[in-house]
Design a protein around this motif. Structure first.
Motif, PDB file in Angstrom:
ATOM      1  N   GLU A  66      -2.726   5.474   6.368  1.00  0.00           N
ATOM      2  CA  GLU A  66      -2.910   4.407   7.246  1.00  0.00           C
ATOM      3  C   GLU A  66      -2.174   3.185   6.131  1.00  0.00           C
ATOM      4  N   ARG A  67      -2.645   3.175   5.122  1.00  0.00           N
ATOM      5  CA  ARG A  67      -1.704   2.544   4.272  1.00  0.00           C
ATOM      6  C   ARG A  67      -0.070   1.571   4.315  1.00  0.00           C
ATOM      7  N   ALA A  68       0.020   3.593   4.454  1.00  0.00           N
ATOM      8  CA  ALA A  68       1.612   3.221   4.352  1.00  0.00           C
ATOM      9  C   ALA A  68       2.535   2.247   6.189  1.00  0.00           C
ATOM     10  N   ASN A  69       1.364   2.895   7.136  1.00  0.00           N
ATOM     11  CA  ASN A  69       0.937   2.099   8.767  1.00  0.00           C
ATOM     12  C   ASN A  69       1.603   0.422   8.018  1.00  0.00           C
ATOM     13  N   ARG A  70       0.270   0.235   7.849  1.00  0.00           N
ATOM     14  CA  ARG A  70      -0.156  -1.561   7.625  1.00  0.00           C
ATOM     15  C   ARG A  70       1.015  -2.064   6.222  1.00  0.00           C
ATOM     16  N   ASP A  73       4.321  -2.085   9.294  1.00  0.00           N
ATOM     17  CA  ASP A  73       3.791  -3.416  10.196  1.00  0.00           C
ATOM     18  C   ASP A  73       3.753  -4.435   9.105  1.00  0.00           C
ATOM     19  N   ALA A  74       3.487  -4.964   8.025  1.00  0.00           N
ATOM     20  CA  ALA A  74       4.538  -6.333   7.329  1.00  0.00           C
ATOM     21  C   ALA A  74       5.532  -6.764   7.181  1.00  0.00           C
ATOM     22  N   LEU A  75       6.616  -5.191   6.929  1.00  0.00           N
ATOM     23  CA  LEU A  75       7.424  -5.383   7.205  1.00  0.00           C
ATOM     24  C   LEU A  75       8.045  -5.919   8.016  1.00  0.00           C
ATOM     25  N   ASP A  76       8.036  -5.472   9.556  1.00  0.00           N
ATOM     26  CA  ASP A  76       7.846  -6.038  10.611  1.00  0.00           C
ATOM     27  C   ASP A  76       7.423  -7.624  11.136  1.00  0.00           C
ATOM     28  N   GLY A  95      -1.029 -16.744  -1.140  1.00  0.00           N
ATOM     29  CA  GLY A  95      -0.286 -15.902  -2.144  1.00  0.00           C
ATOM     30  C   GLY A  95      -0.425 -14.693  -3.278  1.00  0.00           C
ATOM     31  N   ALA A  96      -2.011 -15.345  -3.318  1.00  0.00           N
ATOM     32  CA  ALA A  96      -2.493 -14.253  -4.649  1.00  0.00           C
ATOM     33  C   ALA A  96      -3.136 -13.085  -3.860  1.00  0.00           C
ATOM     34  N   ARG A  97      -2.844 -13.585  -2.686  1.00  0.00           N
ATOM     35  CA  ARG A  97      -3.787 -12.345  -1.929  1.00  0.00           C
ATOM     36  C   ARG A  97      -2.974 -11.751  -1.620  1.00  0.00           C
ATOM     37  N   LEU A  98      -1.907 -11.883  -0.790  1.00  0.00           N
ATOM     38  CA  LEU A  98      -0.803 -10.950  -0.644  1.00  0.00           C
ATOM     39  C   LEU A  98       0.085 -10.728  -2.056  1.00  0.00           C
ATOM     40  N   ARG A  99      -0.136 -10.999  -3.146  1.00  0.00           N
ATOM     41  CA  ARG A  99       0.500  -9.836  -3.887  1.00  0.00           C
ATOM     42  C   ARG A  99      -0.017  -8.848  -4.660  1.00  0.00           C
ATOM     43  N   ALA A 100      -1.900  -9.629  -4.394  1.00  0.00           N
ATOM     44  CA  ALA A 100      -2.713  -8.566  -4.752  1.00  0.00           C
ATOM     45  C   ALA A 100      -2.925  -6.327  -3.907  1.00  0.00           C
ATOM     46  N   MET A 101      -2.344  -7.297  -1.847  1.00  0.00           N
ATOM     47  CA  MET A 101      -3.061  -6.106  -1.219  1.00  0.00           C
ATOM     48  C   MET A 101      -1.899  -7.020  -0.048  1.00  0.00           C
ATOM     49  N   PRO A 102      -0.671  -6.617  -0.266  1.00  0.00           N
ATOM     50  CA  PRO A 102       0.259  -7.223   0.686  1.00  0.00           C
ATOM     51  C   PRO A 102       0.615  -6.764   2.022  1.00  0.00           C
ATOM     52  N   GLU A 103      -0.241  -5.921   2.616  1.00  0.00           N
ATOM     53  CA  GLU A 103      -0.415  -5.433   3.518  1.00  0.00           C
ATOM     54  C   GLU A 103      -1.636  -6.034   4.675  1.00  0.00           C
ATOM     55  N   VAL A 104      -2.207  -7.137   4.182  1.00  0.00           N
ATOM     56  CA  VAL A 104      -3.437  -7.639   4.989  1.00  0.00           C
ATOM     57  C   VAL A 104      -3.011  -8.892   5.937  1.00  0.00           C
ATOM     58  N   THR A 105      -3.772  -8.901   6.997  1.00  0.00           N
ATOM     59  CA  THR A 105      -3.183 -10.112   8.170  1.00  0.00           C
ATOM     60  C   THR A 105      -4.108 -10.513   8.672  1.00  0.00           C
ATOM     61  N   THR A 106      -5.017 -11.279   7.370  1.00  0.00           N
ATOM     62  CA  THR A 106      -6.104 -12.121   7.323  1.00  0.00           C
ATOM     63  C   THR A 106      -6.221 -12.877   5.980  1.00  0.00           C
ATOM     64  N   CYS A 107      -6.503 -14.583   6.507  1.00  0.00           N
ATOM     65  CA  CYS A 107      -7.084 -15.086   5.167  1.00  0.00           C
ATOM     66  C   CYS A 107      -8.460 -14.470   4.922  1.00  0.00           C
ATOM     67  N   VAL A 108      -8.648 -14.800   3.404  1.00  0.00           N
ATOM     68  CA  VAL A 108     -10.303 -14.649   3.012  1.00  0.00           C
ATOM     69  C   VAL A 108     -11.719 -15.008   3.424  1.00  0.00           C
TER      70      VAL A 108
END
Length: 127
Positions: A66-70, A73-76, A95-108
């Motif tokens: 699932e993480r690999a797929n996310r 998707d983030a690369l796309d 930016g801090a959220r993206l650095r911690a979890m680069p695959e996230v799609t939503t803000c906090v």
């Protein structure tokens, strides 16, 4: 963008490496007779433990897939210019959220709102 793409690709490579590691252990368990059989017919010791380990391995592998797929998707999203933008509200993701979890799609804020909704729905079903 190149630095972000390299970081995402590195994360994805590590995720694939982890999947490969898990795949080897699971393959060994799938071959009857690959493990030593005891006098009482148990393979590799306690059969319940082996079953639990196998189930845990499949669960972990599923989470890693699932993480690999996310990450893919983030690369796309990065290539299309949508990376770092919240899919729910359209605002930038910190930016801090993206650095911690680069695959996230939503803000906090949107993630917290989604989790609250799920918690409420879960409590409503439990009544």
């Amino acid at each position: 963008m190149n630095e972000t793409a390299s970081e995402l690709q590195g994360e994805l490579r590590q995720t694939f490496d982890r999947l490969k590691e898990l795949g080897g252990a699971v393959m060994l368990e799938d071959y009857p007779g690959a493990l030593e059989e005891s006098a009482d017919g148990e393979v590799g010791g306690d059969s319940v433990s082996a079953s639990e380990e196998r189930e845990l391995s499949f669960t972990v592998r599923g989470l890693i897939v699932e993480r690999a797929n996310r990450l893919a998707d983030a690369l796309d999203r990065l290539r299309s210019g949508e990376y770092g933008t919240c899919e729910a509200c359209g605002n930038p993701i910190a930016g801090a959220r993206l650095r911690a979890m680069p695959e996230v799609t939503t803000c906090v804020t949107c993630q917290e709102a989604e989790e609250m909704t799920l918690t409420r729905a879960s409590h409503a079903r439990g009544r």
